[in-house]
Every structure is written in structure tokens, then in C-alpha cells.
Design a protein around this motif. Structure first.
Motif, PDB file in Angstrom:
ATOM      1  N   GLU A 159       0.760  -1.319  -0.007  1.00 22.77           N
ATOM      2  CA  GLU A 159      -0.098   0.143   0.024  1.00 22.77           C
ATOM      3  C   GLU A 159       0.988   1.232  -0.014  1.00 22.77           C
ATOM      4  O   GLU A 159       0.531   2.115  -0.770  1.00 22.77           O
ATOM      5  CB  GLU A 159      -0.940  -0.065   1.226  1.00 22.77           C
ATOM      6  N   LEU A 160       1.815   1.305   0.714  1.00 21.61           N
ATOM      7  CA  LEU A 160       2.723   2.612   0.934  1.00 21.61           C
ATOM      8  C   LEU A 160       3.381   2.607  -0.405  1.00 21.61           C
ATOM      9  O   LEU A 160       3.617   3.763  -0.837  1.00 21.61           O
ATOM     10  CB  LEU A 160       3.860   2.258   2.012  1.00 21.61           C
ATOM     11  N   ARG A 161       4.133   1.668  -1.330  1.00 24.35           N
ATOM     12  CA  ARG A 161       4.420   1.781  -2.580  1.00 24.35           C
ATOM     13  C   ARG A 161       3.283   2.184  -3.426  1.00 24.35           C
ATOM     14  O   ARG A 161       3.636   2.832  -4.409  1.00 24.35           O
ATOM     15  CB  ARG A 161       5.075   0.101  -2.909  1.00 24.35           C
ATOM     16  N   ALA A 162       2.116   1.678  -3.182  1.00 30.13           N
ATOM     17  CA  ALA A 162       1.182   2.140  -4.452  1.00 30.13           C
ATOM     18  C   ALA A 162       0.938   3.562  -4.212  1.00 30.13           C
ATOM     19  O   ALA A 162       0.535   4.172  -5.399  1.00 30.13           O
ATOM     20  CB  ALA A 162      -0.202   1.317  -4.129  1.00 30.13           C
ATOM     21  N   TYR A 163       1.251   4.227  -3.202  1.00 32.96           N
ATOM     22  CA  TYR A 163       0.845   5.429  -3.023  1.00 32.96           C
ATOM     23  C   TYR A 163       1.616   6.521  -3.956  1.00 32.96           C
ATOM     24  O   TYR A 163       1.453   7.611  -4.694  1.00 32.96           O
ATOM     25  CB  TYR A 163       1.241   6.130  -1.566  1.00 32.96           C
ATOM     26  N   PHE A 164       3.056   5.720  -4.356  1.00 36.84           N
ATOM     27  CA  PHE A 164       3.886   6.557  -5.319  1.00 36.84           C
ATOM     28  C   PHE A 164       4.248   5.779  -6.459  1.00 36.84           C
ATOM     29  O   PHE A 164       4.991   6.237  -7.264  1.00 36.84           O
ATOM     30  CB  PHE A 164       5.311   6.751  -4.350  1.00 36.84           C
TER      31      PHE A 164
ATOM     32  N   THR B  29       1.345   5.717  -8.084  1.00 38.67           N
ATOM     33  CA  THR B  29       0.430   6.442  -8.583  1.00 38.67           C
ATOM     34  C   THR B  29       0.541   7.902  -8.365  1.00 38.67           C
ATOM     35  O   THR B  29       1.120   8.227  -7.224  1.00 38.67           O
ATOM     36  CB  THR B  29      -0.932   5.844  -8.097  1.00 38.67           C
ATOM     37  N   PRO B  30      -0.279   8.834  -9.093  1.00 40.84           N
ATOM     38  CA  PRO B  30      -0.133  10.343  -8.340  1.00 40.84           C
ATOM     39  C   PRO B  30      -0.534  10.672  -7.121  1.00 40.84           C
ATOM     40  O   PRO B  30      -0.077  11.686  -6.603  1.00 40.84           O
ATOM     41  CB  PRO B  30      -0.569  10.853  -9.593  1.00 40.84           C
ATOM     42  N   ILE B  31      -1.360   9.689  -6.462  1.00 42.41           N
ATOM     43  CA  ILE B  31      -2.073  10.236  -5.324  1.00 42.41           C
ATOM     44  C   ILE B  31      -1.048  10.695  -4.225  1.00 42.41           C
ATOM     45  O   ILE B  31      -1.291  11.732  -3.373  1.00 42.41           O
ATOM     46  CB  ILE B  31      -2.835   9.150  -4.642  1.00 42.41           C
ATOM     47  N   GLY B  32       0.208   9.652  -4.078  1.00 46.42           N
ATOM     48  CA  GLY B  32       1.080  10.079  -3.032  1.00 46.42           C
ATOM     49  C   GLY B  32       1.667  11.178  -3.280  1.00 46.42           C
ATOM     50  O   GLY B  32       1.888  12.238  -2.110  1.00 46.42           O
ATOM     51  N   PHE B  33       2.217  11.787  -4.487  1.00 44.22           N
ATOM     52  CA  PHE B  33       2.761  12.992  -4.916  1.00 44.22           C
ATOM     53  C   PHE B  33       1.717  14.308  -4.725  1.00 44.22           C
ATOM     54  O   PHE B  33       2.279  15.139  -4.148  1.00 44.22           O
ATOM     55  CB  PHE B  33       3.498  12.769  -6.273  1.00 44.22           C
ATOM     56  N   VAL B  34       0.502  14.159  -5.354  1.00 48.15           N
ATOM     57  CA  VAL B  34      -0.525  15.112  -5.197  1.00 48.15           C
ATOM     58  C   VAL B  34      -0.570  15.422  -3.508  1.00 48.15           C
ATOM     59  O   VAL B  34      -0.633  16.463  -3.323  1.00 48.15           O
ATOM     60  CB  VAL B  34      -1.824  14.634  -5.705  1.00 48.15           C
ATOM     61  N   TYR B  35      -0.867  14.294  -2.908  1.00 48.06           N
ATOM     62  CA  TYR B  35      -1.175  14.670  -1.529  1.00 48.06           C
ATOM     63  C   TYR B  35       0.048  15.289  -0.751  1.00 48.06           C
ATOM     64  O   TYR B  35      -0.009  16.192  -0.170  1.00 48.06           O
ATOM     65  CB  TYR B  35      -1.505  13.132  -0.693  1.00 48.06           C
ATOM     66  N   SER B  36       1.255  14.837  -0.862  1.00 46.40           N
ATOM     67  CA  SER B  36       2.529  15.319  -0.065  1.00 46.40           C
ATOM     68  C   SER B  36       2.438  16.872  -0.437  1.00 46.40           C
ATOM     69  O   SER B  36       2.839  17.687   0.189  1.00 46.40           O
ATOM     70  CB  SER B  36       3.556  14.369  -0.615  1.00 46.40           C
TER      71      SER B  36
ATOM     72  N   LEU C 162      -7.962  12.017   0.345  1.00 46.46           N
ATOM     73  CA  LEU C 162      -7.137  11.619  -0.793  1.00 46.46           C
ATOM     74  C   LEU C 162      -6.385  10.446  -0.619  1.00 46.46           C
ATOM     75  O   LEU C 162      -6.168   9.617  -1.522  1.00 46.46           O
ATOM     76  CB  LEU C 162      -6.122  12.785  -1.200  1.00 46.46           C
ATOM     77  N   LEU C 163      -5.994  10.332   1.015  1.00 48.44           N
ATOM     78  CA  LEU C 163      -5.279   9.003   1.183  1.00 48.44           C
ATOM     79  C   LEU C 163      -6.185   7.929   1.277  1.00 48.44           C
ATOM     80  O   LEU C 163      -5.653   6.826   0.867  1.00 48.44           O
ATOM     81  CB  LEU C 163      -4.603   9.150   2.550  1.00 48.44           C
ATOM     82  N   THR C 164      -7.345   8.090   1.524  1.00 46.95           N
ATOM     83  CA  THR C 164      -8.283   6.732   2.056  1.00 46.95           C
ATOM     84  C   THR C 164      -9.323   6.355   0.873  1.00 46.95           C
ATOM     85  O   THR C 164      -9.571   5.283   0.919  1.00 46.95           O
ATOM     86  CB  THR C 164      -9.239   7.135   3.433  1.00 46.95           C
ATOM     87  N   MET C 165      -9.461   7.039  -0.210  1.00 45.23           N
ATOM     88  CA  MET C 165     -10.510   7.099  -1.158  1.00 45.23           C
ATOM     89  C   MET C 165     -10.299   5.807  -1.927  1.00 45.23           C
ATOM     90  O   MET C 165     -11.256   5.068  -2.409  1.00 45.23           O
ATOM     91  CB  MET C 165     -10.782   8.178  -1.924  1.00 45.23           C
ATOM     92  N   ARG C 166      -9.119   5.528  -2.159  1.00 45.70           N
ATOM     93  CA  ARG C 166      -8.840   4.276  -3.047  1.00 45.70           C
ATOM     94  C   ARG C 166      -8.534   3.055  -2.317  1.00 45.70           C
ATOM     95  O   ARG C 166      -8.338   2.120  -2.826  1.00 45.70           O
ATOM     96  CB  ARG C 166      -7.542   4.632  -3.883  1.00 45.70           C
TER      97      ARG C 166
END
Length: 247
Positions: free
Chosen positions: A8-13, A15-22, A62-66
Motif C-alpha cells: 500500500e505504501l508503494r502504491a501511493y508513489f 500512482t499520482p495520489i502520494g505525490f499530489v497529497y504530499s 485523498l489518502l483513503t478514497m482508494r
């Protein structure tokens, strides 16, 4: 659980979600810090953290929706349910991945206070009195602890809502609505004349229990409240997936 956590932690980065959120989180934190401390020439950091809480209404969804919505939409949910891992381990793995990213960005945003420390050193060098100059350490630690606890509770709520639908947008919108209620109900409570209604609304509000942390005071009842919210919604998420596994 650790395998799910890493995935899950890898999946954030990936996809754009981790970068957008951060990026959005750190940019918002920098702007809030500039307006509440630097521009005001103030060492009081409580207003910074209080305004930061309002950004959670949009950022945490943004973190939890997916988290689970994506699994259901892509039909990979069955792989999780048949994997050699407990439902609790699966849910906690996803939860701690989101919590790790959230806590990391919150701690990284504390670099905004580096200019304050520079001003503190300069003013202390120029001052001839023993008066304390600079941000109060206890207040900083208290605010930071309160923000992390509230974020942990909000992530658990978002996790639960994500498990109810396969539509990520619906998950985000519902989470935004719930978090907005939990935050703004405290503001509404302050405007209500009835003591009974005010007490009921304050008991729901996450902000009313944050006040002691913002003063640098440790509040065990508030700690228990936030941990209980996290525990309840994690438990409900586990129950939903146990029902799906055996249903």
C-alpha cells in the motif's frame, strides 16, 4: 500485515495520489505557517496547527478514497480475501500505510518552523533580559500530538467509508462530508445558547478535545477519545470484510 503495508505504501508513489497529497499538504502547511506565524511576527504556533486541521477535510480523503474502493472496482478484492492473511492484518496494513504517509508529511511540515528558530536565536542574542523568547516547546509538542491523533482518527473513518463503495469519488465525497461535520460541529456548538445542545455538540466535535493539546497540556480523555474513534472504525471495517469473506 507487513506485506500489505509495503504494498500500500508503494502504491501511493506508483500512482499520482502520494505525490499530489504530499505536495498539496506541504504547500498548504507552508502558506498557513507564513500567514499565522511569520507574517504576524508571532511565536504562537497553536493557530497554525488549528488551521492545518481544516485542510484535513480535503487532504485525508485523498489518502483513503482508494484503499478498498479500488480493490472492489478492479476485482482484486477476492485476492485479498483469499490471501493467507487475517482480515485484521489486511485492514491494519492499509491503515498503517496511510498513517505513515500522513505522519511523515506532518513531521516534514514542521520544517516550516526553522525560520522561527533563526529569529529566536537572533532575538535571544540581542536581548538582555531573561524573558523567554521563541516558540514554546510544550505547545509545539502538544499541538503536534493532537494533530497526529486527529489525523489517525480521520484515516480510520476514511478507511471504513472506502470499504462501503467501489466508487473512489463517492468515497472521497462522503469522507469529506463526515470530516467537515466532525470539525465544524465544534464551531456551531460555540454559537448555541442551550447548554444541553452545546454539550452534545461538543461531545461530537474533535476540536473541543484538541484545545488542551493546543495549550501544551496532555489530555488523557482526549487521547482515549481519538484512539477509540480509530479503534471503532477499524473494527467496523474488519467486520465488513469478515462478512464478505464468509458471506
Amino acid at each position: 500485515m507487513f506485506a500489505i503495508f509495503k504494498k500500500e505504501l508503494r502504491a501511493y508513489f506508483t500512482t499520482p495520489i502520494g505525490f499530489v497529497y504530499s505536495g498539496v499538504f506541504l504547500a498548504a502547511a507552508a502558506l498557513i505557517c507564513a500567514f499565522t506565524t511569520l507574517q504576524q511576527a508571532s511565536y504562537n504556533t497553536s493557530s497554525y496547527f488549528q488551521y492545518l486541521l481544516f485542510t484535513f477535510i480535503v487532504l485525508i480523503p485523498l489518502l483513503t478514497m482508494r484503499m478498498f474502493s479500488e480493490e472492489r472496482k478492479t476485482r482484486t478484492e477476492q485476492l485479498l480475501l483469499t490471501a493467507p492473511i487475517t482480515i485484521t492484518g489486511m485492514v491494519l496494513g492499509k491503515y498503517f500505510a496511510a498513517l505513515t504517509l500522513f505522519a511523515s508529511t506532518v513531521l516534514a511540515s514542521c520544517l516550516n518552523f526553522v525560520p522561527l528558530l533563526g529569529y529566536t536565536i537572533a532575538e535571544q542574542a540581542a536581548s538582555t533580559s531573561d524573558t523567554h523568547i521563541g516558540p514554546v516547546g510544550g505547545q509545539l509538542v502538544g499541538c503536534l500530538l493532537g494533530v497526529l491523533l486527529i489525523g489517525a482518527a480521520f484515516i480510520a473513518i476514511g478507511l471504513f467509508i472506502s470499504s462501503l463503495t467501489e466508487n473512489q469519488l463517492a468515497s472521497a465525497v462522503i469522507t469529506i462530508a463526515v470530516l467537515a461535520v466532525l470539525i465544524f460541529v465544534g464551531i456551531v456548538a460555540a454559537q448555541v445558547n442551550s447548554s444541553v445542545v452545546r454539550t452534545i455538540l461538543s461531545s461530537i466535535s474533535v476540536l473541543s478535545r484538541y484545545d488542551n493539546f493546543s495549550l501544551g497540556l496532555f489530555d488523557f480523555s482526549a487521547l482515549l477519545y481519538y484512539v477509540s474513534i480509530s479503534g471503532v472504525f477499524i473494527f467496523l471495517t474488519v467486520r465488513i470484510y469478515e462478512k464478505r469473506r464468509w458471506g
